[in-house]
Scaffold this active site. Structure first.
Site, PDB file in Angstrom:
ATOM      1  N   PRO A 163       0.786  -1.228   0.000  1.00 36.33           N
ATOM      2  CA  PRO A 163       0.000   0.000   0.000  1.00 36.33           C
ATOM      3  C   PRO A 163       0.819   1.279   0.000  1.00 36.33           C
ATOM      4  CG  PRO A 163      -0.171  -1.147   2.111  1.00 36.33           C
ATOM      5  CD  PRO A 163       0.492  -2.083   1.161  1.00 36.33           C
ATOM      6  N   ASN A 164       0.309   2.220  -0.749  1.00 32.16           N
ATOM      7  CA  ASN A 164       0.843   3.585  -0.846  1.00 32.16           C
ATOM      8  C   ASN A 164       2.130   3.696  -1.646  1.00 32.16           C
ATOM      9  OD1 ASN A 164      -1.248   4.840   0.782  1.00 32.16           O
ATOM     10  ND2 ASN A 164      -0.343   3.714   2.491  1.00 32.16           N
ATOM     11  N   ARG A 190       4.285  10.944  -1.932  1.00 36.79           N
ATOM     12  CA  ARG A 190       4.214  10.745  -0.481  1.00 36.79           C
ATOM     13  C   ARG A 190       5.584  11.034   0.162  1.00 36.79           C
ATOM     14  NH1 ARG A 190       4.724   4.345   1.140  1.00 36.79           N
ATOM     15  NH2 ARG A 190       4.133   5.202   3.159  1.00 36.79           N
ATOM     16  N   TYR A 249      10.897   8.953   1.183  1.00 39.77           N
ATOM     17  CA  TYR A 249      10.853   7.949   0.116  1.00 39.77           C
ATOM     18  C   TYR A 249      11.438   8.428  -1.217  1.00 39.77           C
ATOM     19  CZ  TYR A 249       7.812   5.684   3.503  1.00 39.77           C
ATOM     20  OH  TYR A 249       7.321   5.116   4.644  1.00 39.77           O
ATOM     21  N   ASN A 295       8.101  -5.632  -1.171  1.00 42.72           N
ATOM     22  CA  ASN A 295       7.990  -4.540  -0.208  1.00 42.72           C
ATOM     23  C   ASN A 295       6.524  -4.488   0.232  1.00 42.72           C
ATOM     24  OD1 ASN A 295       7.837  -2.246   1.292  1.00 42.72           O
ATOM     25  ND2 ASN A 295       8.968  -0.944  -0.133  1.00 42.72           N
ATOM     26  N   ALA A 319       3.225  -0.986   4.691  1.00 44.38           N
ATOM     27  CA  ALA A 319       2.698  -1.019   6.065  1.00 44.38           C
ATOM     28  C   ALA A 319       2.292  -2.427   6.500  1.00 44.38           C
ATOM     29  CB  ALA A 319       1.518  -0.060   6.185  1.00 44.38           C
ATOM     30  N   GLU A 332      12.944  -9.200   1.243  1.00 48.58           N
ATOM     31  CA  GLU A 332      12.150  -8.092   1.793  1.00 48.58           C
ATOM     32  C   GLU A 332      12.917  -6.794   1.546  1.00 48.58           C
ATOM     33  OE1 GLU A 332      12.138  -8.200   6.067  1.00 48.58           O
ATOM     34  OE2 GLU A 332      10.664  -6.579   6.253  1.00 48.58           O
ATOM     35  N   HIS A 383      12.799  -2.464   1.877  1.00 48.54           N
ATOM     36  CA  HIS A 383      12.176  -1.200   2.304  1.00 48.54           C
ATOM     37  C   HIS A 383      13.016  -0.055   1.783  1.00 48.54           C
ATOM     38  CE1 HIS A 383       9.394  -3.357   4.769  1.00 48.54           C
ATOM     39  NE2 HIS A 383      10.414  -4.089   5.206  1.00 48.54           N
ATOM     40  N   ARG A 393      13.330   4.158  12.427  1.00 48.81           N
ATOM     41  CA  ARG A 393      12.064   4.902  12.464  1.00 48.81           C
ATOM     42  C   ARG A 393      11.220   4.510  13.692  1.00 48.81           C
ATOM     43  NH1 ARG A 393       9.372   4.902   6.719  1.00 48.81           N
ATOM     44  NH2 ARG A 393       8.168   6.556   7.743  1.00 48.81           N
TER      45      ARG A 393
HETATM   46  C1  DQA Z   1       8.227   1.032   3.655  1.00 44.82           C
HETATM   47  C2  DQA Z   1       8.344   1.226   5.166  1.00 44.82           C
HETATM   48  C3  DQA Z   1       7.010   0.944   5.834  1.00 44.82           C
HETATM   49  O1  DQA Z   1       7.126   1.123   7.253  1.00 44.82           O
HETATM   50  C4  DQA Z   1       5.954   1.901   5.325  1.00 44.82           C
HETATM   51  O2  DQA Z   1       4.703   1.611   5.901  1.00 44.82           O
HETATM   52  C5  DQA Z   1       5.884   1.942   3.853  1.00 44.82           C
HETATM   53  C6  DQA Z   1       7.106   1.856   3.068  1.00 44.82           C
HETATM   54  C7  DQA Z   1       9.535   1.413   2.939  1.00 44.82           C
HETATM   55  O3  DQA Z   1       9.655   1.049   1.767  1.00 44.82           O
HETATM   56  O4  DQA Z   1      10.386   2.096   3.493  1.00 44.82           O
HETATM   57  O5  DQA Z   1       4.816   2.160   3.279  1.00 44.82           O
HETATM   58  O6  DQA Z   1       7.998  -0.345   3.407  1.00 44.82           O
END
Ligand code: DQA
Length: 145
Positions: A9-10, A17, A22, A73, A76, A97, A99, A106
């Protein structure tokens, strides 16, 4: 070699964002980056994104017997989803995985990763390059099989 890049998501909002966290590059740039990198390392790459947990589970299941490695990835859902953990375990495909941000520095709630237990490696805080690093790592694992 087939590699699936799956984003949660997002991540479709990349470039919009929180660019201080990011970066300025958009989701399309990420997809172009991984496809171009795939051509360099001899991998067919699919790029999938969803804001919905069940869709991510469906996409991981679709990879079964079709894909050699997954770059994941879960965004959240990293911090909440046992369903995504179970999906990665179920398909048994080497999964990295990724990020974009360094989640280890964080908020406390980002320190938990359910999916990590099923992954062969975690890459955090390398921006979009983390995805291509994950692909390189998967290539070494796949070729060693
Ligand atoms: C994320 C880190 C997560 O905590 C966050 O909710 C994201 C992006 C990252 O790519 O840094 O949406 O996965």
């Amino acid at each position: 070699m087939n590699i699936a890049v799956i984003n949660g998501p997002n991540l479709n909002m990349l470039g919009i964002r929180e660019p201080e966290i990011y970066g300025d590059s958009g989701y399309d740039t990420l997809c172009a980056l991984v496809k171009t990198h795939g051509e360099k390392i001899g991998a067919e790459v699919t790029c999938y994104q969803s804001n919905h947990e069940g869709n991510l589970v469906d996409e991981i299941q679709r990879c079964y017997c079709k894909v050699d490695g997954i770059v994941l990835n879960p965004a959240a859902y990293t911090h909440t989803s046992i369903a995504i953990l179970d999906a990665v375990k179920a398909v048994g495909i080497p999964t990295v995985e990724v990020h974009i941000s360094d989640v280890s520095t964080r908020e406390d709630f980002r320190q938990i990763s359910f999916v990590r237990a099923a992954c062969v490696k975690t890459i955090c805080g390398h921006g979009l390059n983390g995805y291509t690093e994950a692909m390189d790592y998967l290539k070494t694992i796949i070729e060693a099989k």
